[in-house]
Design an enzyme around this catalytic site. Structure first.
Site, PDB file in Angstrom:
ATOM      1  CB  ILE A  12      -0.962   0.010   1.211  1.00  0.00           C
ATOM      2  CG1 ILE A  12      -1.872  -1.221   1.164  1.00  0.00           C
ATOM      3  CG2 ILE A  12      -1.822   1.285   1.215  1.00  0.00           C
ATOM      4  CD1 ILE A  12      -2.776  -1.389   2.378  1.00  0.00           C
ATOM      5  CG  ASP A  31       9.837  -0.371   3.865  1.00  0.00           C
ATOM      6  OD1 ASP A  31       8.680  -0.247   3.422  1.00  0.00           O
ATOM      7  OD2 ASP A  31      10.283  -1.458   4.290  1.00  0.00           O
ATOM      8  CG  LEU A  75       0.740   3.040   5.247  1.00  0.00           C
ATOM      9  CD1 LEU A  75       0.699   4.550   5.394  1.00  0.00           C
ATOM     10  CD2 LEU A  75       0.700   2.676   3.777  1.00  0.00           C
ATOM     11  CE1 TYR A 148      -1.466  -5.767  11.707  1.00  0.00           C
ATOM     12  CE2 TYR A 148      -3.502  -6.752  10.920  1.00  0.00           C
ATOM     13  CZ  TYR A 148      -2.518  -5.804  10.794  1.00  0.00           C
ATOM     14  OH  TYR A 148      -2.568  -4.893   9.784  1.00  0.00           O
TER      15      TYR A 148
END
Ligand code: UDP
Length: 316
Positions: A12, A31, A75, A148
């Site tokens: 995403i 990242d 994210l 999660y």
């Protein structure tokens, strides 16, 4: 505008980066490439894109990069049921400590944060549609699937606490199943797995009896909504579902994929224990109520399931 996307090399995140660069924003990606990949961003040929390999667990790296941007899309997380079940410790560490770092430093530097949470937080709720103020019904801690959801619930509470106590502008979104080009089946995601299996005329692996259902939203619709929400003052301190309302059972999904790929594949049924290990708990249905987001930004998914499958089959 200068924008940080944590986890920007993920599925995403990379679509979001591409969308923002196209709209002339400078995008900084942080990242650690644990599940994201440089391949995902290789297609973005622009001097507006900046990549840094690093983890949200590294406060020094985070502080430097947050200093240089105006807003943050957070994210970065351990995602994918298969990955989460396999690495519950990493899930808790990354998703809780990592988000705490992002929010703490964003607060210090006074930068707006959009936090991506998940429909998984609705857990085992049996409601027809899930809306943002519903109770969250989570399974026992002995079943690691729920780590999660719990990690993301803590993230939401943290973000709301920063908003309430420190007036940090935060927007929270709960992403329902999101699919599209570039998504990997490696961590269990059903759509790329089925399409790949169908294109190779391999068996389609249905977990359980296939009567469980999901709603699949095209990633292009999702990133459009993320940007719109980030831009709206009214969204600050609020939670929004983002998803498609077209509900399909996993059995139907397999049939549609086989049909649209003209495949010779057959469906096979794999017990959950075999797919995910002992003591797995399934979520049988998950449909978003999108009234709230629709009222604010006019969100409706533009791609139905067949259109999504068509797009994805040409990119796998
Ligand atoms: N699933 C399946 N076969 C696969 C991968 C997944 O039947 O090869 C099922 C999975 O058990 C779940 C649904 O497809 O019921 C969606 O799985 P995914 O991991 O994509 O998302 P989530 O479970 O988080 O909704």
């Amino acid at each position: 505008m200068k924008i940080l996307i944590t986890g920007g090399a993920g599925f995403i995140g990379s679509h979001l980066a591409q969308y923002l660069v196209k709209n002339n924003h400078q995008v900084f990606i942080l990242d650690d490439l644990s599940s994201g990949s440089l391949n995902n961003i290789a297609k973005i040929h622009s001097s507006l894109l900046h990549f840094q390999k690093g983890s949200i667990l590294d406060e020094r790296v985070l502080e430097k990069i947050i200093d240089s941007v105006d807003v943050i899309y957070h994210l970065a997380a351990v995602v994918g049921v298969q990955l989460v079940v396999k690495h519950p410790l990493k899930t808790m560490e990354n998703n809780v400590k990592g988000t705490e770092n992002v929010l703490k430093i964003a607060n210090k530097k006074r930068k707006k944060v959009l936090l991506t949470s998940t429909s998984e937080v609705y857990g085992k709720s049996c409601k027809d549609k899930f809306s943002e103020n519903d109770d969250l019904i989570i399974g026992p801690t002995s079943k690691s699937r729920w780590s999660y959801a719990c990690s993301k619930i803590v993230d939401e509470h943290l973000a709301l606490a920063y908003f309430k106590e420190k007036k940090l502008p935060v927007v929270i979104v709960r992403l329902f199943n999101t699919v599209g080009e570039g998504q990997s089946g490696r961590y269990g995601m059903v759509m790329p797995r089925f399409i790949k299996q169908a294109l190779n005329d391999e068996n389609i692996t249905i977990y359980g009896n296939g009567k469980q259902s999901r709603c699949f939203c095209y990633v292009g619709d999702v990133v459009w909504a993320l940007k719109k929400l980030m831009d709206r003052e009214e969204a600050v301190g609020e939670i929004y579902n983002i998803g498609n309302c077209e509900n399909v059972t996993i059995n139907e999904l397999a049939d549609r994929v086989v049909k649209l790929t003209s495949s010779k594949s057959k469906k096979i049924y794999i017990p959950y224990e075999e797919a995910y290990g002992e003591g797995f708990e399934e979520t049988m249905k998950r449909i978003p109520d999108i009234d709230k987001i629709n009222k604010l930004i006019g969100f409706q998914s533009k791609f139905n399931l067949d259109a999504i499958i068509e797009r994805m089959k040409n990119s796998i």
